[in-house]
Design an enzyme around this catalytic site. Structure first.
Site, PDB file in Angstrom:
ATOM      1  N   GLY A  40       0.870  -1.167   0.000  1.00  0.00           N
ATOM      2  CA  GLY A  40       0.000   0.000   0.000  1.00  0.00           C
ATOM      3  C   GLY A  40       0.907   1.217   0.000  1.00  0.00           C
ATOM      4  O   GLY A  40       1.868   1.277   0.771  1.00  0.00           O
ATOM      5  N   ALA A  43       1.183   3.080   3.428  1.00  0.00           N
ATOM      6  CA  ALA A  43       1.902   2.275   4.421  1.00  0.00           C
ATOM      7  C   ALA A  43       3.381   2.169   4.053  1.00  0.00           C
ATOM      8  O   ALA A  43       4.257   2.283   4.926  1.00  0.00           O
ATOM      9  CB  ALA A  43       1.272   0.890   4.518  1.00  0.00           C
ATOM     10  N   ASN A  44       3.667   1.960   2.790  1.00  0.00           N
ATOM     11  CA  ASN A  44       5.073   1.840   2.372  1.00  0.00           C
ATOM     12  C   ASN A  44       5.851   3.116   2.692  1.00  0.00           C
ATOM     13  O   ASN A  44       6.983   3.070   3.190  1.00  0.00           O
ATOM     14  CB  ASN A  44       5.172   1.590   0.862  1.00  0.00           C
ATOM     15  CG  ASN A  44       4.666   0.226   0.448  1.00  0.00           C
ATOM     16  OD1 ASN A  44       4.483  -0.653   1.297  1.00  0.00           O
ATOM     17  ND2 ASN A  44       4.427   0.043  -0.839  1.00  0.00           N
ATOM     18  N   GLU A 141      -4.452   6.403  -3.499  1.00  0.00           N
ATOM     19  CA  GLU A 141      -5.117   5.115  -3.258  1.00  0.00           C
ATOM     20  C   GLU A 141      -6.289   5.227  -2.291  1.00  0.00           C
ATOM     21  O   GLU A 141      -6.875   4.212  -1.921  1.00  0.00           O
ATOM     22  CB  GLU A 141      -4.108   4.073  -2.744  1.00  0.00           C
ATOM     23  CG  GLU A 141      -3.232   3.516  -3.848  1.00  0.00           C
ATOM     24  CD  GLU A 141      -2.266   2.460  -3.361  1.00  0.00           C
ATOM     25  OE1 GLU A 141      -1.835   1.648  -4.187  1.00  0.00           O
ATOM     26  OE2 GLU A 141      -1.914   2.451  -2.172  1.00  0.00           O
ATOM     27  N   ASN A 186       5.742  10.015 -11.050  1.00  0.00           N
ATOM     28  CA  ASN A 186       6.776   9.350 -11.850  1.00  0.00           C
ATOM     29  C   ASN A 186       6.499   9.629 -13.331  1.00  0.00           C
ATOM     30  O   ASN A 186       5.636  10.447 -13.678  1.00  0.00           O
ATOM     31  CB  ASN A 186       6.862   7.853 -11.521  1.00  0.00           C
ATOM     32  CG  ASN A 186       5.626   7.077 -11.968  1.00  0.00           C
ATOM     33  OD1 ASN A 186       4.787   7.576 -12.712  1.00  0.00           O
ATOM     34  ND2 ASN A 186       5.515   5.845 -11.511  1.00  0.00           N
ATOM     35  N   THR A 241      20.889   9.684 -10.519  1.00  0.00           N
ATOM     36  CA  THR A 241      21.073   8.683  -9.476  1.00  0.00           C
ATOM     37  C   THR A 241      22.065   7.634  -9.946  1.00  0.00           C
ATOM     38  O   THR A 241      22.404   7.568 -11.132  1.00  0.00           O
ATOM     39  CB  THR A 241      19.728   8.043  -9.071  1.00  0.00           C
ATOM     40  OG1 THR A 241      19.920   7.220  -7.916  1.00  0.00           O
ATOM     41  CG2 THR A 241      19.143   7.175 -10.192  1.00  0.00           C
ATOM     42  N   THR A 250       9.273  -2.833  -7.556  1.00  0.00           N
ATOM     43  CA  THR A 250       8.011  -2.583  -6.857  1.00  0.00           C
ATOM     44  C   THR A 250       8.260  -1.781  -5.579  1.00  0.00           C
ATOM     45  O   THR A 250       9.092  -2.170  -4.760  1.00  0.00           O
ATOM     46  CB  THR A 250       7.329  -3.913  -6.459  1.00  0.00           C
ATOM     47  OG1 THR A 250       7.481  -4.849  -7.510  1.00  0.00           O
ATOM     48  CG2 THR A 250       5.864  -3.687  -6.169  1.00  0.00           C
ATOM     49  N   ASP A 254       7.659   4.545  -3.624  1.00  0.00           N
ATOM     50  CA  ASP A 254       7.263   4.776  -2.227  1.00  0.00           C
ATOM     51  C   ASP A 254       8.491   4.934  -1.341  1.00  0.00           C
ATOM     52  O   ASP A 254       8.492   5.726  -0.403  1.00  0.00           O
ATOM     53  CB  ASP A 254       6.425   3.597  -1.713  1.00  0.00           C
ATOM     54  CG  ASP A 254       5.157   3.425  -2.517  1.00  0.00           C
ATOM     55  OD1 ASP A 254       4.673   4.422  -3.075  1.00  0.00           O
ATOM     56  OD2 ASP A 254       4.667   2.282  -2.595  1.00  0.00           O
ATOM     57  N   SER A 284      16.662  -0.087  -2.633  1.00  0.00           N
ATOM     58  CA  SER A 284      15.421  -0.870  -2.589  1.00  0.00           C
ATOM     59  C   SER A 284      15.176  -1.671  -3.871  1.00  0.00           C
ATOM     60  O   SER A 284      14.612  -2.760  -3.807  1.00  0.00           O
ATOM     61  CB  SER A 284      14.219   0.030  -2.293  1.00  0.00           C
ATOM     62  OG  SER A 284      13.749   0.648  -3.473  1.00  0.00           O
TER      63      SER A 284
END
Ligand code: RIB
Ligand code: NA
Length: 313
Positions: A40, A43-44, A141, A186, A241, A250, A254, A284
């Protein structure tokens, strides 16, 4: 005490299938591996900020089902304040069946469920949690009126806002742009919002400027392995970067947004905050899953967290 961040948004359970390639219409594929994780976008982002040592409050809603206790326990383990995480019997917790292919690319279905049942009253009840934060973060969301209400409360209380228009929806209200201190889409979200291509840097700059014209103070357009484009009244700056071998992208967005919120709440200047968040997002994408791939403070090059007062220190 650490940097204070409030996140209003969705909590999902990610149901991740690893496949050689993504299925085409009507096709049945054998997956190679399955895993479940906490996800989510809201939450992430909350979890990422907490992993860095932020004092984070989450505002959201879960279904009273097999997923909710684990989600709550995950937040508590990471020190996320859950006073404003609510429960409903009317729907299941949000879920996200996700397919990840051998190149780390993904396809995601989101069933928002309980997230949609968060109410404006519950947002208002979180006013003190928003007001005592330095930064509020919202995404797409949960229903639009909830985001607007949260961002109005932030503005009224001089709290900086980051709006992450994910997953993209073409027609966002003008007020939402105006209430965004930082508007952070994005590439594909930018294309959907502007109808403009974002292939070259020049195109990205034009599209980001079109978004800036709608009212945010700053646009940060995330460009995957190309880094970010920062656009404000002073013009556009490309912030590159580090190139990495992606395993699973994935949740990388977030990870970036949660980290950005943390560094801004810690008082870092924008470009510095973006640079640090870029580095964490790069870590990540080298790990599987969403939250499971987010590094915590101990797993990072200490330089990334240098001169920052965290909840632990
Ligand atoms: O941004 C990644 C997230 O999108 C996943 O965790 C999934 O839950 C979906 O909301
Ligand atoms: Na990942």
């Amino acid at each position: 005490t650490g940097p204070k961040i409030c996140v209003v948004g969705a909590c999902n359970i990610d149901l991740i299938s690893y496949v050689e390639r993504l299925p085409v219409l009507g096709e049945t594929l054998h997956g190679k591996k399955f895993s479940m994780g906490f996800g989510g976008k809201g939450a992430n982002q909350a979890v990422m900020a907490a992993k860095l040592g932020g004092e984070v409050a989450m505002v959201g809603k879960l279904g009273r089902d097999v997923f909710c206790e684990n989600t709550l326990a995950n937040f508590k383990k990471l020190g996320v304040n859950v006073s404003h995480v609510h429960f409903t019997d009317e729907a299941f917790s949000g879920v996200a069946p996700i397919a990840v292919d051998d190149n780390g690319a993904n396809a995601i279905i989101i069933v928002t469920g309980a997230n949609d049942l968060l109410s404006v009253e519950e947002i208002r009840a979180a006013e003190s949690a928003i007001a005592k934060s330095s930064v509020l973060v919202c995404q797409l969301e949960i229903p639009m009126d909830l985001n607007l209400e949260a961002m109005r409360i932030a503005r009224k209380n001089n709290v900086s806002t980051i709006f992450n228009p994910a997953p993209a929806r073409p027609d966002l209200p003008d007020e939402l742009y105006q209430l965004s201190d930082i508007f952070c889409p994005n590439e594909s979200e930018t294309e959907i919002l502007t109808g403009m291509p974002v292939e070259t840097m020049e195109q990205a700059e034009q599209a980001a400027k079109a978004l800036l014209d709608r009212g945010p103070k700053t646009v940060i357009l995330t460009l995957g392995e190309r880094g970010c484009l920062l656009v404000d009244n002073e013009g556009a700056r490309h912030i590159p970067t580090r190139k990495v071998e992606a395993m699973d992208t994935t949740g990388a967005g977030d990870c970036f947004v949660g980290s950005l919120a943390f560094f801004l709440a810690a008082g870092k200047p924008l470009e510095d905050a973006i640079n640090r968040a870029n580095k964490i997002a790069a870590v990540s994408v080298c790990g599987q899953g969403t939250q499971s791939s987010f590094p915590d403070a101990s797993g990072l090059d200490p330089e990334i967290l240098s001169d920052i007062q965290t909840a632990e220190s």
